[in-house]
Design a protein around this motif. Sequence first.
Motif, PDB file in Angstrom:
ATOM      1  N   GLY A 224       5.490  13.182 -13.223  1.00 32.89           N
ATOM      2  CA  GLY A 224       6.869  12.692 -13.188  1.00 32.89           C
ATOM      3  C   GLY A 224       7.392  12.506 -11.778  1.00 32.89           C
ATOM      4  N   THR A 225       6.541  12.769 -10.762  1.00 32.66           N
ATOM      5  CA  THR A 225       6.978  12.581  -9.372  1.00 32.66           C
ATOM      6  C   THR A 225       7.182  11.095  -9.076  1.00 32.66           C
ATOM      7  N   LEU A 226       8.296  10.758  -8.424  1.00 34.36           N
ATOM      8  CA  LEU A 226       8.582   9.371  -8.045  1.00 34.36           C
ATOM      9  C   LEU A 226       7.641   8.961  -6.921  1.00 34.36           C
ATOM     10  N   VAL A 227       6.899   7.864  -7.155  1.00 35.84           N
ATOM     11  CA  VAL A 227       5.949   7.356  -6.165  1.00 35.84           C
ATOM     12  C   VAL A 227       6.564   6.209  -5.357  1.00 35.84           C
ATOM     13  N   TYR A 228       7.215   5.270  -6.067  1.00 33.89           N
ATOM     14  CA  TYR A 228       7.770   4.084  -5.392  1.00 33.89           C
ATOM     15  C   TYR A 228       8.791   3.453  -6.330  1.00 33.89           C
ATOM     16  N   THR A 229       9.754   2.733  -5.753  1.00 32.07           N
ATOM     17  CA  THR A 229      10.730   1.977  -6.541  1.00 32.07           C
ATOM     18  C   THR A 229      10.626   0.495  -6.155  1.00 32.07           C
TER      19      THR A 229
ATOM     20  N   ILE B 144      -2.467   2.058  -4.471  1.00 36.49           N
ATOM     21  CA  ILE B 144      -1.961   3.427  -4.327  1.00 36.49           C
ATOM     22  C   ILE B 144      -3.115   4.302  -3.846  1.00 36.49           C
ATOM     23  N   VAL B 145      -2.949   4.844  -2.654  1.00 38.06           N
ATOM     24  CA  VAL B 145      -3.967   5.707  -2.048  1.00 38.06           C
ATOM     25  C   VAL B 145      -3.594   7.165  -2.343  1.00 38.06           C
ATOM     26  N   ILE B 146      -4.526   7.910  -2.966  1.00 37.84           N
ATOM     27  CA  ILE B 146      -4.300   9.337  -3.265  1.00 37.84           C
ATOM     28  C   ILE B 146      -4.611  10.126  -1.996  1.00 37.84           C
ATOM     29  N   LEU B 147      -3.580  10.760  -1.447  1.00 33.71           N
ATOM     30  CA  LEU B 147      -3.724  11.496  -0.195  1.00 33.71           C
ATOM     31  C   LEU B 147      -4.268  12.898  -0.466  1.00 33.71           C
ATOM     32  N   ASP B 148      -5.166  13.314   0.385  1.00 29.98           N
ATOM     33  CA  ASP B 148      -5.816  14.612   0.198  1.00 29.98           C
ATOM     34  C   ASP B 148      -4.897  15.761   0.622  1.00 29.98           C
ATOM     35  N   ILE B 149      -4.885  16.828  -0.172  1.00 33.15           N
ATOM     36  CA  ILE B 149      -4.320  18.099   0.258  1.00 33.15           C
ATOM     37  C   ILE B 149      -5.425  19.141   0.137  1.00 33.15           C
ATOM     38  N   ASN B 150      -5.240  20.230   0.852  1.00 33.65           N
ATOM     39  CA  ASN B 150      -6.302  21.245   0.882  1.00 33.65           C
ATOM     40  C   ASN B 150      -6.240  22.090  -0.388  1.00 33.65           C
TER      41      ASN B 150
ATOM     42  N   THR C  96     -10.383  10.530  -8.185  1.00 33.84           N
ATOM     43  CA  THR C  96      -9.922   9.149  -7.959  1.00 33.84           C
ATOM     44  C   THR C  96      -9.273   9.090  -6.588  1.00 33.84           C
ATOM     45  N   ARG C  97      -9.861   8.265  -5.696  1.00 31.86           N
ATOM     46  CA  ARG C  97      -9.342   8.174  -4.337  1.00 31.86           C
ATOM     47  C   ARG C  97      -8.198   7.170  -4.219  1.00 31.86           C
ATOM     48  N   SER C  98      -8.247   6.047  -5.017  1.00 30.11           N
ATOM     49  CA  SER C  98      -7.185   5.037  -4.954  1.00 30.11           C
ATOM     50  C   SER C  98      -7.121   4.289  -6.276  1.00 30.11           C
ATOM     51  N   VAL C  99      -5.963   3.656  -6.505  1.00 36.97           N
ATOM     52  CA  VAL C  99      -5.737   2.865  -7.727  1.00 36.97           C
ATOM     53  C   VAL C  99      -5.086   1.548  -7.305  1.00 36.97           C
ATOM     54  N   ILE C 100      -5.587   0.423  -7.863  1.00 41.21           N
ATOM     55  CA  ILE C 100      -4.992  -0.899  -7.598  1.00 41.21           C
ATOM     56  C   ILE C 100      -4.286  -1.350  -8.875  1.00 41.21           C
ATOM     57  N   LEU C 101      -2.996  -1.688  -8.752  1.00 43.57           N
ATOM     58  CA  LEU C 101      -2.163  -2.083  -9.882  1.00 43.57           C
ATOM     59  C   LEU C 101      -1.558  -3.456  -9.621  1.00 43.57           C
TER      60      LEU C 101
ATOM     61  N   VAL D 181       0.863  -1.188   0.000  1.00 45.00           N
ATOM     62  CA  VAL D 181       0.000   0.000   0.000  1.00 45.00           C
ATOM     63  C   VAL D 181       0.901   1.240   0.000  1.00 45.00           C
ATOM     64  N   ILE D 182       0.677   2.104  -0.970  1.00 43.16           N
ATOM     65  CA  ILE D 182       1.518   3.296  -1.137  1.00 43.16           C
ATOM     66  C   ILE D 182       0.616   4.524  -1.080  1.00 43.16           C
ATOM     67  N   GLY D 183       1.065   5.552  -0.383  1.00 46.00           N
ATOM     68  CA  GLY D 183       0.333   6.818  -0.340  1.00 46.00           C
ATOM     69  C   GLY D 183       1.070   7.913  -1.116  1.00 46.00           C
ATOM     70  N   VAL D 184       0.333   8.707  -1.903  1.00 47.38           N
ATOM     71  CA  VAL D 184       0.924   9.820  -2.646  1.00 47.38           C
ATOM     72  C   VAL D 184      -0.073  10.979  -2.641  1.00 47.38           C
ATOM     73  N   GLU D 185       0.448  12.191  -2.418  1.00 46.71           N
ATOM     74  CA  GLU D 185      -0.427  13.363  -2.368  1.00 46.71           C
ATOM     75  C   GLU D 185      -0.946  13.724  -3.746  1.00 46.71           C
ATOM     76  N   GLU D 186      -2.176  14.209  -3.772  1.00 51.81           N
ATOM     77  CA  GLU D 186      -2.721  14.693  -5.032  1.00 51.81           C
ATOM     78  C   GLU D 186      -2.001  15.984  -5.450  1.00 51.81           C
ATOM     79  N   ASN D 187      -2.118  16.271  -6.742  1.00 52.79           N
ATOM     80  CA  ASN D 187      -1.570  17.504  -7.323  1.00 52.79           C
ATOM     81  C   ASN D 187      -0.053  17.549  -7.350  1.00 52.79           C
ATOM     82  N   VAL D 188       0.623  16.389  -7.091  1.00 53.26           N
ATOM     83  CA  VAL D 188       2.084  16.415  -7.241  1.00 53.26           C
ATOM     84  C   VAL D 188       2.403  16.575  -8.720  1.00 53.26           C
TER      85      VAL D 188
END
Length: 697
Positions: free
Chosen positions: A95-100, A177-183, A149-154, A85-92
């Motif tokens: 090309g932002t690195l999410v996970y390796t 991948i859970v899309i983390l909320d920002i204000n 989109t709140r989450s994506v399963i890959l 399970v990976i979390g990443v903020e929205e609006n990044v």
Amino acid sequence: LTANRKLHFSIAKDGDDDVHFEIDSLTGDLFLSKELDYETASHFLLQVIIKDYNNNPPQNNTVFLSIDVEDQNDHSPYFQDDFVVIGVEENVPVGTLVYTFDAKDGDGSFLNSKIQYSLEMSNGGENPFLLHPSYGTLTTAFPLDREITRSVILTVCATDQAINLTDRRLDSLTVKIVILDINDNSPSFTSSPLSYVMEDVEAGFLVHHVVAKDPDEGRNGQVTYHILSGNENKAFVLDKITGLLTTAQLLDREIQERYSLTVMALDDGSPALSATQVLTILVLDVNDETPIFLKQLYKTAVLENQDAGEFVIKVEAVDKDAGRNSLLQYEILPGTGYEKFKINLDSGELITTASLDRETQEVFSIKGNCEIPLSACKMGSGNGSTAQLYLTVLDENDHNPLFAKTRYQISVREDLEEGSAILNLFASDEDDGLNGKVLYSLVDDTFGAFAVDSVTGSIVTTKALDREAKSQYTFRAVASDCSTRLPRSSTVMTVLIQDMNDNVPKFSQTYYKASVWEGQSPKSDIIQVFATDLDSGLNGETEYSIVSGNENATFLIDSARGILATNTVLDHENTSSYREMASSHCLILLASDHGTPSLNSTATVLITVLDVNDNPPVFSSPEYHIHVQESIPVGSHVTEVSANDCDTGTNAEITYAIISGNDRGHFRLDRKMGSVDLMKTLDYEDTMKFTLIIQAT
């Protein structure tokens, strides 16, 4: 080797290598004695010892045998976890690195252990991520929006790269991948920007429910409400949690019928985001006001002898209520004289019902008035108010104004300021009010010098008077009232202007030039100056004097005639200059009148003293002593003589000459410059000294 049966083969003992291989001691054949594992040992180096028994004593030989183990694809790639399970903020940024991902493969060769990554979406939708096939880096391919989109399963697959495709092995990993909320969303209002409330509601009455939505989650989506402006009188209270708007005090539509509240919805994110809405609250009317006349006392006037139906006045009352609550009717209450008037019920216009006569009816005498009580009532309501009307009957114009005198003559000073009053006219009119009001005017030409106040009759000057320009004015003054049919009254005005000392004596020139020869006897006339004064009598008599530049009393002036003359013998050479001009005198002359106070003006006279040749040249030295070598060449410069002359011009131009001592012509003298040069060779033994007499002329 096998043909020679006198050789013996063995493997030297070195660690555990002997457990994998063995050798036939007679034939030298090498055998595998244990299964090989490339991942454990990919290379072996064996030392084979050969004993040769053909020699006595036997000889030993050594052979080193290098053995490489070839890898077989016998290991599959594997991940450390089956589910991540990976979390990443929205609006990044894209090309932002999410996970390796880092899958392992136990094979030893490059291709058997080289891993290629691939990615699959579990639901078949658009994949917002990108997986690098070689490095396993998962990056964003599109902007992420948690509110969409709140989450994506890959599913991530790792496959080795064995040469034979059928031999390739793989492993897979499920990734959520859970899309983390920002204000990133401001609240938005969903409630109406308009509300209504009756003006008679009690304090605490619910007026409006303010609602705003924020699609963010958690604290980012929690909204509080605040009033920013428009509630200066604290009429409303807004619950910041529920958004319920209630009255904080009693409302009065007649004081304020509309409120414009600027309401802010603020989320609890960091930083907090907000939105504003202008909420308009209309206060609805309740019939709670009493009509009020615009004036409690009305005053007007009507001409006598007018026909019935003459308009008198329009009265007006106002009711602060709105709509039907503000409709009014007017009436005249019974009282003295009310039968001579009537009022329009709706408009409030008052008219006469009979002709009014001031001379025959005492109640309408010139000082009388008629008091008429008025009333204004609401339609269908007992609420009402009253006002008073005072009516004056006006007199007709049947008298003309009359002056007290038919002719006036006055004398005024010419130095009166503009706007000065010189006479107050008075004419009387027996009529009353406007009919008896006298208006004054001037007819005939006053040359723009006088005007009359049309109301007071005061005659004033409209410009500065000048006796020298005009010494007497004659014109007529007229008194009239508002009538166009009655004759006007007039009187003749004569104004005599008295002279004042208001003119300065003026020289015919402000700058004079004159010249005089030096050496003339005293009292010699030089120049006569003239000044004129436009005033009369003593104010116009002029006297002359010298006020500056007459050091040592060199000059004198005739005070009456203005003749300037010498007072001493003048010397050109001793005259100082006041204008950077040699041999000149600069005099300041004053012309004064005999008025009180005395006025004066000045003129400048430049007197040039002309030169007479009365000074001889004077050498700078009476004797010049010069020493020269006898060997100096002919043409050499010996010396230079110099003389000065106090005279000027050609009188001071000097020429030089040798008048004795140069009999043999040894020297030459420049007649202009005074330069002495050698003309013949000198001989000390012949002449040791020359004495030259030089004359300056």
